[in-house]
Design an enzyme around this catalytic site. Structure first.
Site, PDB file in Angstrom:
ATOM      1  N   ASP A   8      41.817  41.058  42.404  1.00 56.33           N
ATOM      2  CA  ASP A   8      40.403  41.344  42.661  1.00 56.33           C
ATOM      3  C   ASP A   8      39.826  42.393  41.704  1.00 56.33           C
ATOM      4  OD1 ASP A   8      42.003  40.584  44.972  1.00 56.33           O
ATOM      5  OD2 ASP A   8      40.172  40.696  46.152  1.00 56.33           O
ATOM      6  N   GLU A  39      35.693  38.432  43.339  1.00 57.72           N
ATOM      7  CA  GLU A  39      34.783  38.527  44.476  1.00 57.72           C
ATOM      8  C   GLU A  39      34.282  39.935  44.768  1.00 57.72           C
ATOM      9  OE1 GLU A  39      35.503  38.157  48.420  1.00 57.72           O
ATOM     10  OE2 GLU A  39      36.872  39.845  48.418  1.00 57.72           O
ATOM     11  N   HIS A  68      33.698  37.779  50.239  1.00 57.12           N
ATOM     12  CA  HIS A  68      32.424  38.301  49.735  1.00 57.12           C
ATOM     13  C   HIS A  68      31.718  37.294  48.818  1.00 57.12           C
ATOM     14  CE1 HIS A  68      32.789  42.287  51.432  1.00 57.12           C
ATOM     15  NE2 HIS A  68      34.027  42.394  50.962  1.00 57.12           N
ATOM     16  N   HIS A 153      43.406  34.160  49.681  1.00 54.36           N
ATOM     17  CA  HIS A 153      42.634  35.381  49.914  1.00 54.36           C
ATOM     18  C   HIS A 153      42.721  35.702  51.402  1.00 54.36           C
ATOM     19  CE1 HIS A 153      39.789  38.259  48.232  1.00 54.36           C
ATOM     20  NE2 HIS A 153      39.128  38.196  49.383  1.00 54.36           N
ATOM     21  N   HIS A 180      44.121  44.411  47.794  1.00 58.09           N
ATOM     22  CA  HIS A 180      43.890  45.342  46.683  1.00 58.09           C
ATOM     23  C   HIS A 180      45.056  46.263  46.367  1.00 58.09           C
ATOM     24  CE1 HIS A 180      39.167  45.121  46.822  1.00 58.09           C
ATOM     25  NE2 HIS A 180      39.740  43.930  47.000  1.00 58.09           N
TER      26      HIS A 180
END
Length: 271
Positions: A8, A39, A68, A153, A180
């Protein structure tokens, strides 16, 4: 085939690092295919079309999204014109865009990239396992396509690990995104599929998952709405996974993490 998946991209710091470093990484690692999760690129929430164009111009072949996906409304018509930017496959029927794409790779080869979203601690979308199963059934790994990459995801490590084992031997790579933080479990599963629970992010790690640590931390102390979270703006670390596959089978024969710049200890796959 030599593949690189980058986790990400968060905010300006992550965007700038990606655009600056990706052309050199493509040359240094002789990459055939680069997939980037974008995203969180726009201030941590969504992806704007101009950012997508910059990533593609820098050397990304496919950009995946996640929860998102719709935070920047202008991405909706862009998804209809740019098939290399994909959103989760298991959004309901009729959702704009697409959840999978087949791209041409040098050497007269083809690669399938699929984006899917988990359901544990996430929005209750359609079943991601059956959605991916149906998509993979349209192709033959090692024959009609030479590689298949699945971006899962998802929040829960258990769900992502279940994905890896469910599609072991049917995909070149099952890679987790969304949390993340790069996990240390990169491996080739028994059936030949490369796997990592989370690729990590491309962003500033002096942060709370890419966001400014002050405001993000106060939310846990006070349990009250605060100021809108904003991405941390220090030097970014690019985090991802390098995979080398066999064209005859589409399965992995080498997997190595990549960490470059910023605060985390550097790791660069051998060229």
């Amino acid at each position: 085939m030599r593949l690189l998946f980058l986790g990400d991209v968060v905010g300006r710091s992550g965007r700038d690092a990606l655009v600056r470093e990706l052309p050199g990484l493509r040359a240094r690692l002789a990459l055939d295919l680069v997939v980037v999760n974008g995203e969180n690129a726009s201030h941590g929430f969504g992806l704007a079309p101009d950012m997508a164009r910059a990533f593609l111009a820098a050397g990304a072949d496919v950009i995946t999204l996640g929860n998102h996906a719709w935070d920047r409304r202008e991405i909706i018509p862009y998804l209809e014109e740019e098939r290399r930017v994909i959103r989760p496959l298991n959004f309901p029927p009729g959702t704009p865009g697409q959840g999978a794409v087949v791209v041409e790779v040098p050497g007269n080869r083809r690669a399938l990239v699929v984006n899917v979203m988990g359901r544990l601690f996430m929005d209750p979308l359609d079943d991601p396992f059956r959605a991916v199963q149906a998509e993979l059934a349209k192709h033959k790994l090692g024959q009609t396509i030479q590689a298949a990459i699945i971006d899962v995801h998802a929040e829960a490590t258990s769900e992502k690990q279940a994905f890896g084992h469910s599609f072991d031997g049917l995909a070149s790579l099952v890679i987790g995104t969304h949390t993340h933080v790069p996990t240390a479990d990169h491996q080739i599963l028994p059936g030949g599929t490369a796997y990592q629970t989370d690729a990590g992010m491309c962003g500033d790690y002096d942060s709370v998952i890419g966001m400014g640590k002050g405001g993000a931390s106060l939310r846990f102390w006070r349990k009250m709405p605060g100021e809108r979270l904003a991405p941390a703006e220090g030097e970014a670390t690019l985090c991802g996974l390098f995979v080398e596959t066999q064209d005859a089978t589409g399965l992995a024969r080498r997997v190595e993490p990549l960490r470059m710049g910023g605060r985390l200890s550097p790791i660069m796959p051998a060229a």
